[in-house]
Scaffold this active site. Sequence first.
Site, PDB file in Angstrom:
ATOM      1  N   GLU A 103       0.800  -1.238   0.000  1.00 37.48           N
ATOM      2  CA  GLU A 103       0.000   0.000   0.000  1.00 37.48           C
ATOM      3  C   GLU A 103       0.831   1.284   0.000  1.00 37.48           C
ATOM      4  O   GLU A 103       0.581   2.195   0.782  1.00 37.48           O
ATOM      5  CB  GLU A 103      -0.954  -0.001   1.199  1.00 37.48           C
ATOM      6  CG  GLU A 103      -1.910  -1.181   1.189  1.00 37.48           C
ATOM      7  CD  GLU A 103      -2.858  -1.199   2.379  1.00 37.48           C
ATOM      8  OE1 GLU A 103      -2.697  -0.359   3.280  1.00 37.48           O
ATOM      9  OE2 GLU A 103      -3.748  -2.064   2.415  1.00 37.48           O
ATOM     10  N   ASN A 146       2.096  -5.082  -3.214  1.00 38.22           N
ATOM     11  CA  ASN A 146       0.698  -5.423  -2.910  1.00 38.22           C
ATOM     12  C   ASN A 146      -0.103  -4.157  -2.595  1.00 38.22           C
ATOM     13  O   ASN A 146       0.379  -3.285  -1.876  1.00 38.22           O
ATOM     14  CB  ASN A 146       0.703  -6.354  -1.672  1.00 38.22           C
ATOM     15  CG  ASN A 146      -0.634  -7.004  -1.398  1.00 38.22           C
ATOM     16  OD1 ASN A 146      -1.226  -7.613  -2.291  1.00 38.22           O
ATOM     17  ND2 ASN A 146      -1.120  -6.895  -0.169  1.00 38.22           N
ATOM     18  N   ASP A 194     -12.170 -10.628  -0.559  1.00 33.68           N
ATOM     19  CA  ASP A 194     -13.443 -10.818   0.145  1.00 33.68           C
ATOM     20  C   ASP A 194     -14.504 -10.028  -0.602  1.00 33.68           C
ATOM     21  O   ASP A 194     -14.200  -9.086  -1.339  1.00 33.68           O
ATOM     22  CB  ASP A 194     -13.382 -10.472   1.638  1.00 33.68           C
ATOM     23  CG  ASP A 194     -12.699  -9.146   1.960  1.00 33.68           C
ATOM     24  OD1 ASP A 194     -12.699  -8.236   1.102  1.00 33.68           O
ATOM     25  OD2 ASP A 194     -12.172  -9.012   3.071  1.00 33.68           O
ATOM     26  N   HIS A 217     -10.485  -6.449  -2.162  1.00 32.93           N
ATOM     27  CA  HIS A 217     -11.590  -6.296  -1.210  1.00 32.93           C
ATOM     28  C   HIS A 217     -12.713  -5.671  -2.030  1.00 32.93           C
ATOM     29  O   HIS A 217     -12.625  -4.511  -2.448  1.00 32.93           O
ATOM     30  CB  HIS A 217     -11.179  -5.395  -0.043  1.00 32.93           C
ATOM     31  CG  HIS A 217     -10.018  -5.958   0.735  1.00 32.93           C
ATOM     32  ND1 HIS A 217     -10.144  -7.105   1.497  1.00 32.93           N
ATOM     33  CD2 HIS A 217      -8.722  -5.576   0.841  1.00 32.93           C
ATOM     34  CE1 HIS A 217      -8.961  -7.378   2.059  1.00 32.93           C
ATOM     35  NE2 HIS A 217      -8.095  -6.475   1.672  1.00 32.93           N
ATOM     36  N   GLU A 268      -6.056 -10.915  -1.162  1.00 23.56           N
ATOM     37  CA  GLU A 268      -6.871 -10.708   0.052  1.00 23.56           C
ATOM     38  C   GLU A 268      -8.352 -10.659  -0.291  1.00 23.56           C
ATOM     39  O   GLU A 268      -9.102  -9.837   0.240  1.00 23.56           O
ATOM     40  CB  GLU A 268      -6.479  -9.397   0.753  1.00 23.56           C
ATOM     41  CG  GLU A 268      -5.003  -9.273   1.059  1.00 23.56           C
ATOM     42  CD  GLU A 268      -4.637  -7.987   1.803  1.00 23.56           C
ATOM     43  OE1 GLU A 268      -5.545  -7.304   2.312  1.00 23.56           O
ATOM     44  OE2 GLU A 268      -3.444  -7.679   1.869  1.00 23.56           O
TER      45      GLU A 268
END
Length: 405
Positions: free
Chosen positions: A195, A243, A313, A280, A311
Amino acid sequence: MNSRFCDGLGALTLGISALLGCSDRDIDPSQTETDALQPVEPTELLSYSCRQDETKESTPPGSAAKLPKTLRETNRLLGVAVNAAGLEDPAYAKTVAEQYSQLTPENEMKWDAIEPEPGVFDFTRADTIVAFAQANGMKVRGHTLVWHSQLPAWMEALTGTDAVRAAMTQHIQTVVSHFRDNFPGVVVAYDVVNEAVNIAQGAMPGASVYRDSVFSRELGEGFIAEAFQIAHDTDPDALLFYNDFGIEGMNGGKSTGAFNIVSGLVAAGVPIDGVGFQMHTGPTDQGPGAADFRANIQRYADLGLQVEITEMDVSLCSIGANVLGLELQRYRYNRIVSACFDSPACRSVSVWGLTDPNSWLNSNGCMQGMIVLDTQPAPLVFNETFGRKPAWWGIYDGLMGCSYQ
Ligand code: XIL
């Protein structure tokens, strides 16, 4: 066409069956696990038409060969974020080991967990996870070496180029060499930098593309290249990733910023192996859409890089964890997972937590402005009793080479 259910579905799902296509599922239910299989009943009858790729290595649905019973048996590198405490629960540990082939420590390898005081390293909880992976023949993604968040207060307060460079160097070297030496071949990849792109980039004219952090402040934009070089020098076999979130599609300031940074690293010969897309996301086919995501994967692949979903979701806050929401969630997982694995550049796909109650999204709940809604994110593929949700089938079908239309 499964007309019985398609007919009944129309009113319930506002025509969603027509939108998605409705056909008989190719999978023989008698060949699947029954113990943990408990999606909401009607959804078991709903299926999508597939774009079947018969060239895929895994057993195509409908073939005479025995079908895989778990995600892991499909032989794709599929990961899950876990925590050390969770693995103490036998049901949790069993599901993780049966279903997945790669682990990411959710918090245990972050700087505040692993080096809480300067030069004082605590690998206890991270080692628990890596040892579990080793015992079960799984790989681990090291998450994460350099990140502005979950830093201990002492690191956040550090000033001076030399001091920050020394602390970053020692941290990366100590962490990477620890796993290299104690668990050879298990921690195969690292999110070296997480990030680093400014969240406001693009929205605020003139804003720096680099997010403000102790690293960017004291070392300048070169901190990214430095971190990759140190990690590579410490373990030349480890795959090294950049990432981030919000960089999954082609457009927008943040995506462009990340792509420009990564292209620059590649052009400069920095030892970077790939890009992690956190993913996400929500249940509609946007943010990014599957086609947009495919195009973005391709431009990174064209740089010679690998890509991963790191990651994933799919929060149901916007629609509710009802029958429609769960089906859209299944569709979304399928489309995104398929988009990744359809590219030869896609190394792995990971979800960010095992069961819905484990999700980090629960800490904020579902909000509308200041109001906390009476619904749950329910973003993952197992429910609270380790039962497979429709979303599990979305991934399963995708791993079997079946992308929903
Ligand atoms: C999250 C964890 O899931 C939470 O338990 C923790 O409190 C905060 O961090 N992007 C990342 C992950 O790279 O490390 C974050 O994990 C989720 C967002």
